[in-house]
Structure formats: structure tokens, C-alpha cells
Design a protein around this motif. Structure first.
Motif, PDB file in Angstrom:
ATOM      1  N   GLU A   6       0.827  -1.194   0.000  1.00  0.00           N
ATOM      2  CA  GLU A   6       0.000   0.000   0.000  1.00  0.00           C
ATOM      3  C   GLU A   6       0.868   1.253   0.000  1.00  0.00           C
ATOM      4  N   GLY A   7       0.594   2.164  -0.931  1.00  0.00           N
ATOM      5  CA  GLY A   7       1.310   3.427  -1.021  1.00  0.00           C
ATOM      6  C   GLY A   7       2.550   3.399  -1.896  1.00  0.00           C
ATOM      7  N   GLU A   8       2.957   2.223  -2.381  1.00  0.00           N
ATOM      8  CA  GLU A   8       4.150   2.148  -3.212  1.00  0.00           C
ATOM      9  C   GLU A   8       3.852   2.572  -4.646  1.00  0.00           C
ATOM     10  N   VAL A   9       4.866   3.131  -5.296  1.00  0.00           N
ATOM     11  CA  VAL A   9       4.744   3.593  -6.675  1.00  0.00           C
ATOM     12  C   VAL A   9       5.879   2.977  -7.474  1.00  0.00           C
ATOM     13  N   ARG A  10       5.547   2.407  -8.625  1.00  0.00           N
ATOM     14  CA  ARG A  10       6.545   1.767  -9.480  1.00  0.00           C
ATOM     15  C   ARG A  10       6.974   2.681 -10.622  1.00  0.00           C
ATOM     16  N   LEU A  11       8.190   2.475 -11.087  1.00  0.00           N
ATOM     17  CA  LEU A  11       8.692   3.097 -12.292  1.00  0.00           C
ATOM     18  C   LEU A  11       8.045   2.379 -13.468  1.00  0.00           C
ATOM     19  N   GLY A  12       7.883   3.042 -14.592  1.00  0.00           N
ATOM     20  CA  GLY A  12       7.196   2.444 -15.732  1.00  0.00           C
ATOM     21  C   GLY A  12       8.019   1.471 -16.550  1.00  0.00           C
ATOM     22  N   TYR A  13       9.290   1.258 -16.183  1.00  0.00           N
ATOM     23  CA  TYR A  13      10.145   0.334 -16.918  1.00  0.00           C
ATOM     24  C   TYR A  13      11.186  -0.249 -15.971  1.00  0.00           C
ATOM     25  N   ASP A  14      11.915  -1.264 -16.431  1.00  0.00           N
ATOM     26  CA  ASP A  14      12.949  -1.906 -15.611  1.00  0.00           C
ATOM     27  C   ASP A  14      14.317  -1.340 -16.000  1.00  0.00           C
ATOM     28  N   PRO A  15      14.970  -0.562 -15.124  1.00  0.00           N
ATOM     29  CA  PRO A  15      16.277   0.010 -15.452  1.00  0.00           C
ATOM     30  C   PRO A  15      17.336  -1.034 -15.800  1.00  0.00           C
ATOM     31  N   ALA A  16      17.174  -2.259 -15.354  1.00  0.00           N
ATOM     32  CA  ALA A  16      18.148  -3.312 -15.644  1.00  0.00           C
ATOM     33  C   ALA A  16      18.223  -3.612 -17.135  1.00  0.00           C
ATOM     34  N   LEU A  17      17.183  -3.249 -17.887  1.00  0.00           N
ATOM     35  CA  LEU A  17      17.159  -3.527 -19.318  1.00  0.00           C
ATOM     36  C   LEU A  17      17.835  -2.439 -20.152  1.00  0.00           C
ATOM     37  N   ASP A  18      18.280  -1.355 -19.520  1.00  0.00           N
ATOM     38  CA  ASP A  18      18.940  -0.261 -20.216  1.00  0.00           C
ATOM     39  C   ASP A  18      20.332  -0.701 -20.656  1.00  0.00           C
ATOM     40  N   PRO A  19      20.699  -0.523 -21.923  1.00  0.00           N
ATOM     41  CA  PRO A  19      22.021  -0.958 -22.386  1.00  0.00           C
ATOM     42  C   PRO A  19      23.175  -0.209 -21.736  1.00  0.00           C
ATOM     43  N   GLN A  20      22.923   0.933 -21.077  1.00  0.00           N
ATOM     44  CA  GLN A  20      23.971   1.676 -20.388  1.00  0.00           C
ATOM     45  C   GLN A  20      24.293   1.084 -19.017  1.00  0.00           C
ATOM     46  N   ALA A  21      23.578   0.056 -18.608  1.00  0.00           N
ATOM     47  CA  ALA A  21      23.688  -0.473 -17.249  1.00  0.00           C
ATOM     48  C   ALA A  21      24.854  -1.445 -17.093  1.00  0.00           C
ATOM     49  N   GLY A  22      26.008  -1.150 -17.668  1.00  0.00           N
ATOM     50  CA  GLY A  22      27.151  -2.050 -17.570  1.00  0.00           C
ATOM     51  C   GLY A  22      28.082  -1.693 -16.421  1.00  0.00           C
ATOM     52  N   LEU A  23      28.611  -2.711 -15.762  1.00  0.00           N
ATOM     53  CA  LEU A  23      29.585  -2.554 -14.675  1.00  0.00           C
ATOM     54  C   LEU A  23      30.635  -3.648 -14.810  1.00  0.00           C
ATOM     55  N   HIS A  24      31.759  -3.426 -14.184  1.00  0.00           N
ATOM     56  CA  HIS A  24      32.778  -4.473 -14.097  1.00  0.00           C
ATOM     57  C   HIS A  24      33.055  -4.689 -12.609  1.00  0.00           C
ATOM     58  N   PHE A  25      32.663  -5.823 -12.094  1.00  0.00           N
ATOM     59  CA  PHE A  25      32.840  -6.104 -10.673  1.00  0.00           C
ATOM     60  C   PHE A  25      34.306  -6.421 -10.376  1.00  0.00           C
ATOM     61  N   VAL A  26      34.795  -5.945  -9.229  1.00  0.00           N
ATOM     62  CA  VAL A  26      36.207  -6.106  -8.878  1.00  0.00           C
ATOM     63  C   VAL A  26      36.438  -7.235  -7.884  1.00  0.00           C
ATOM     64  N   GLY A  27      35.375  -7.784  -7.356  1.00  0.00           N
ATOM     65  CA  GLY A  27      35.496  -8.869  -6.392  1.00  0.00           C
ATOM     66  C   GLY A  27      34.135  -9.313  -5.920  1.00  0.00           C
ATOM     67  N   VAL A  28      34.132 -10.048  -4.822  1.00  0.00           N
ATOM     68  CA  VAL A  28      32.897 -10.594  -4.276  1.00  0.00           C
ATOM     69  C   VAL A  28      32.974 -10.577  -2.751  1.00  0.00           C
ATOM     70  N   ILE A  29      31.835 -10.338  -2.126  1.00  0.00           N
ATOM     71  CA  ILE A  29      31.752 -10.379  -0.665  1.00  0.00           C
ATOM     72  C   ILE A  29      31.489 -11.820  -0.238  1.00  0.00           C
ATOM     73  N   ARG A  30      32.204 -12.257   0.769  1.00  0.00           N
ATOM     74  CA  ARG A  30      31.962 -13.563   1.381  1.00  0.00           C
ATOM     75  C   ARG A  30      31.436 -13.308   2.787  1.00  0.00           C
ATOM     76  N   SER A  31      30.382 -14.015   3.156  1.00  0.00           N
ATOM     77  CA  SER A  31      29.802 -13.842   4.491  1.00  0.00           C
ATOM     78  C   SER A  31      28.999 -15.076   4.851  1.00  0.00           C
ATOM     79  N   ASP A  32      28.530 -15.079   6.083  1.00  0.00           N
ATOM     80  CA  ASP A  32      27.654 -16.161   6.547  1.00  0.00           C
ATOM     81  C   ASP A  32      26.197 -15.888   6.191  1.00  0.00           C
ATOM     82  N   TRP A  33      25.931 -14.747   5.572  1.00  0.00           N
ATOM     83  CA  TRP A  33      24.551 -14.326   5.347  1.00  0.00           C
ATOM     84  C   TRP A  33      23.981 -14.832   4.030  1.00  0.00           C
ATOM     85  N   ALA A  34      22.678 -15.113   4.060  1.00  0.00           N
ATOM     86  CA  ALA A  34      21.913 -15.500   2.871  1.00  0.00           C
ATOM     87  C   ALA A  34      20.538 -14.857   3.000  1.00  0.00           C
ATOM     88  N   GLU A  35      19.772 -14.933   1.941  1.00  0.00           N
ATOM     89  CA  GLU A  35      18.422 -14.380   2.010  1.00  0.00           C
ATOM     90  C   GLU A  35      17.668 -15.044   3.159  1.00  0.00           C
TER      91      GLU A  35
END
Length: 156
Positions: A6-35
Motif C-alpha cells: 500500500e502506497g508504493e509507486v513503481r517506475l514504468g520500466y525496468d532500469p536493468a534492461l537499459d544498455p547503459q547499465a554495464g559494470l565491471h565487478f572487482v570482487g565478491v563479498i563472502r559472508s555467513d549471510w543468505a536471504e
């Protein structure tokens, strides 16, 4: 996609689909945590022992660690790419009213970059042991930046 609260508003598109959304990851986090087990923030992570937090850098980025040492505070930017990216207004469970995404630290945002200020406990090769994380094991690292008191501390 989950229905909005209730009260939430969505964007009209998914930004993940934008071709400018590129990154180069430098590593990864390790932890005991999960969803489902990860604390909501770094304060809670520290209260729960920190989650055995480490950053495993890709070997080619080893030279970029020069100058960092145990005891240094760094700003860790990491990619919460599994989070929703279409919410402009969110209604957190802890809040009485909805708030704009940019007024929250929620991982759900157009560019799911999370920021944490963490302390380096030790460096072994390309692994940095850090005091805590709230990130799931395997979360990609976008960047590490030193925390510099003369630059980053707010004026009083």
C-alpha cells in the motif's frame, strides 16, 4: 514481480534492461549471510558478530589494494542486483508511511548499489577481512574507496 505494498509507486520500466547499465565487478563479498538470515543493516550485523565478512578481490586488482592496511575504514560499494529496481516509493515494514526510494537505504532502487562503511581487519593476498557486512554471500563488489576524515566527515 511482487505486487506493491500500500502506497508504493513503481517506475514504468525496468532500469536493468537499459544498455547503459554495464559494470565491471572487482570482487565478491563472502559472508555467513543468505536471504532470510542477513541482518537489515551494518549496525545489526555488527551486533550479530559481523557475519565472518570478507572481500575476495579478483587477482588482477591486487595492485589496487596498495596503501590499504588493517585498521583502515573504507566505503564498500556493492551490487544488490537481485533486488527490485522499479520502485520509486516504498513502504518499509518499519515505517508508518511510504517514503521515496532516495530517502531509504533499501536495496530496491533503480541502480542497486549498496554502500557500507567498514573497517579492514586484515589483508591476506587479495582477501580483505572486514569487521561486518549485511550482504549475502557472493554479492559482487563494485568498488572500494578509502574513508578520509578531512573529506568525508560532515561539517559540524
Amino acid at each position: 514481480m511482487k505486487p506493491p505494498r500500500e502506497g508504493e509507486v513503481r517506475l514504468g520500466y525496468d532500469p536493468a534492461l537499459d544498455p547503459q547499465a554495464g559494470l565491471h565487478f572487482v570482487g565478491v563479498i563472502r559472508s555467513d549471510w543468505a536471504e532470510g538470515t542477513a541482518p537489515k543493516n551494518l549496525r545489526l550485523s555488527r551486533e550479530q558478530g559481523g557475519g565472518n565478512a570478507r572481500i575476495e578481490m579478483k587477482p588482477e586488482f591486487a595492485p589496487a589494494l596498495a596503501g590499504l592496511k588493517a585498521g583502515d575504514w573504507v566505503m564498500l560499494l556493492y551490487w544488490t542486483g537481485e533486488a527490485r529496481r522499479d520502485l520509486l516509493v516504498q513502504h518499509p515494514r518499519h515505517a508508518e508511511e511510504p517514503r521515496g526510494t532516495f530517502a531509504l537505504r533499501s536495496p530496491a532502487r533503480p541502480n542497486p548499489v549498496a554502500l557500507g562503511c567498514v573497517r579492514i581487519e586484515g589483508i591476506e593476498g587479495t582477501t580483505l577481512r572486514i569487521d561486518a557486512t549485511d550482504a549475502f554471500d557472493g554479492t559482487p563488489v563494485v568498488d572500494i574507496k578509502p574513508w578520509i576524515a578531512t573529506v568525508d566527515a560532515p561539517a559540524t
